[in-house]
Write a protein that holds these residues in place. Structure first.
Motif, PDB file in Angstrom:
ATOM      1  N   ASP A  65       0.803  -1.091  -0.109  1.00 35.18           N
ATOM      2  CA  ASP A  65       0.166  -0.136  -0.103  1.00 35.18           C
ATOM      3  C   ASP A  65       0.876   1.286   0.112  1.00 35.18           C
ATOM      4  O   ASP A  65       1.559   1.683   1.018  1.00 35.18           O
ATOM      5  N   GLU A  66       0.645   1.940  -1.067  1.00 34.18           N
ATOM      6  CA  GLU A  66       1.616   3.284  -1.216  1.00 34.18           C
ATOM      7  C   GLU A  66       1.386   4.368   0.132  1.00 34.18           C
ATOM      8  O   GLU A  66       2.481   4.673   0.480  1.00 34.18           O
ATOM      9  N   MET A  67       0.099   4.463   0.404  1.00 36.90           N
ATOM     10  CA  MET A  67       0.157   5.456   1.551  1.00 36.90           C
ATOM     11  C   MET A  67       0.433   4.780   3.065  1.00 36.90           C
ATOM     12  O   MET A  67       1.189   5.720   3.661  1.00 36.90           O
ATOM     13  N   ILE A  68       0.431   3.602   3.003  1.00 35.30           N
ATOM     14  CA  ILE A  68       1.045   2.853   4.347  1.00 35.30           C
ATOM     15  C   ILE A  68       2.620   3.219   4.397  1.00 35.30           C
ATOM     16  O   ILE A  68       3.264   3.738   5.404  1.00 35.30           O
ATOM     17  N   MET A  69       3.073   2.737   3.211  1.00 37.90           N
ATOM     18  CA  MET A  69       4.787   2.895   3.085  1.00 37.90           C
ATOM     19  C   MET A  69       5.212   4.323   3.164  1.00 37.90           C
ATOM     20  O   MET A  69       6.130   4.569   3.758  1.00 37.90           O
ATOM     21  N   ASP A  70       4.258   5.329   2.460  1.00 37.45           N
ATOM     22  CA  ASP A  70       4.922   6.882   2.772  1.00 37.45           C
ATOM     23  C   ASP A  70       4.817   7.118   4.128  1.00 37.45           C
ATOM     24  O   ASP A  70       5.628   7.751   4.665  1.00 37.45           O
ATOM     25  N   ARG A  71       3.830   6.588   4.886  1.00 32.15           N
ATOM     26  CA  ARG A  71       3.596   7.078   6.277  1.00 32.15           C
ATOM     27  C   ARG A  71       4.592   6.163   7.088  1.00 32.15           C
ATOM     28  O   ARG A  71       5.256   6.966   8.126  1.00 32.15           O
ATOM     29  N   PHE A 184      -6.520  -0.119  10.402  1.00 32.57           N
ATOM     30  CA  PHE A 184      -6.672   0.732   9.008  1.00 32.57           C
ATOM     31  C   PHE A 184      -5.638   0.580   8.026  1.00 32.57           C
ATOM     32  O   PHE A 184      -5.313   1.145   6.884  1.00 32.57           O
ATOM     33  N   GLY A 185      -5.006  -0.554   8.024  1.00 30.95           N
ATOM     34  CA  GLY A 185      -4.164  -1.147   7.253  1.00 30.95           C
ATOM     35  C   GLY A 185      -2.943  -1.725   7.551  1.00 30.95           C
ATOM     36  O   GLY A 185      -2.405  -1.573   8.836  1.00 30.95           O
ATOM     37  N   THR A 186      -2.297  -2.450   6.942  1.00 29.57           N
ATOM     38  CA  THR A 186      -1.145  -3.397   7.415  1.00 29.57           C
ATOM     39  C   THR A 186       0.211  -2.317   7.270  1.00 29.57           C
ATOM     40  O   THR A 186       0.771  -2.144   6.371  1.00 29.57           O
TER      41      THR A 186
END
Length: 206
Positions: A65-71, A184-186
């Motif tokens: 997940d791009e948003m997860i990795m960015d965070r 909210f995501g892995t």
């Protein structure tokens, strides 16, 4: 041996060792060498840029997940200079790979708190859940279904009933139900990827 001189290498190991709890001296040495290998092809001197960091998360831990990795990158980048230094890298991995429940709760909350205001709002929940649920849903009214999930999640996690999830709410909810840690995501690696990473970086080099 690291590309830096022996004295500087040992001093770096000593400094990092004084700040992390879950790695021993030999493991810290291995992580410094791993960091140097990763940073060779990056664009930032003495650090990992966003692209290299996210590539590592995907290759070594299967995050997609791009948003997860960015965070996750932003949580590791404690001084907010758009790169992850070797000490930030190892301190972050300390929690990412071996953190206790307290550390993982703080880490996951920091990942999900998009605007760093110490609470997760409905809008932030919508951002986290939208892409995931849209990929899974066959219904036409995706947004309505997402709002239903958000309301259910809020009801379960918003203990003080103020319409948002504070750190206190999040902490209490996760302790009552550990599956909510990644609600909210892995953003944490699965045990098998941790074992494979540690085998490659530690066991095969010690």
């Amino acid at each position: 041996m690291s590309s830096m001189n022996r004295r500087a290498f040992k001093e770096l190991v000593r400094t990092i060792n004084s700040r992390v709890q879950h790695f021993n001296t030999a493991e810290i040495e291995c992580l410094i060498r791993e960091f140097e290998q990763l940073s060779i092809s990056g664009t930032v001197a003495n650090g990992l840029d966003r692209v290299m960091f996210k590539r590592m998360l995907h290759t070594d831990f299967g995050l997609t997940d791009e948003m997860i990795m960015d965070r996750v990158f932003r949580v590791f980048d404690k001084n907010k200079d758009y790169s992850v230094t070797v000490d930030e890298w190892i301190e972050g991995l300390c929690v990412f790979l071996r953190g206790n429940l307290d550390e993982k709760i703080k880490y996951c909350f920091s990942v999900y708190d998009l605007d760093s205001k110490q609470h997760i709002s409905r809008n932030e929940m919508f951002s986290w859940l939208k892409d995931c649920l849209m990929r899974q849903s066959t219904e036409e009214d995706h947004d309505e279904g997402i709002r239903d999930v958000i309301e259910h999640t809020l009801k379960k996690m918003d203990h003080d009933h103020d319409g948002m999830v504070s750190f206190k709410d999040f902490n209490q909810a996760v302790r009552e139900e550990n599956l909510l840690l990644e609600a909210f995501g892995t953003c944490l690696p699965v045990p098998t990827s941790v074992e494979m990473y540690e085998r490659r970086v530690f066991w095969e080099k010690l």
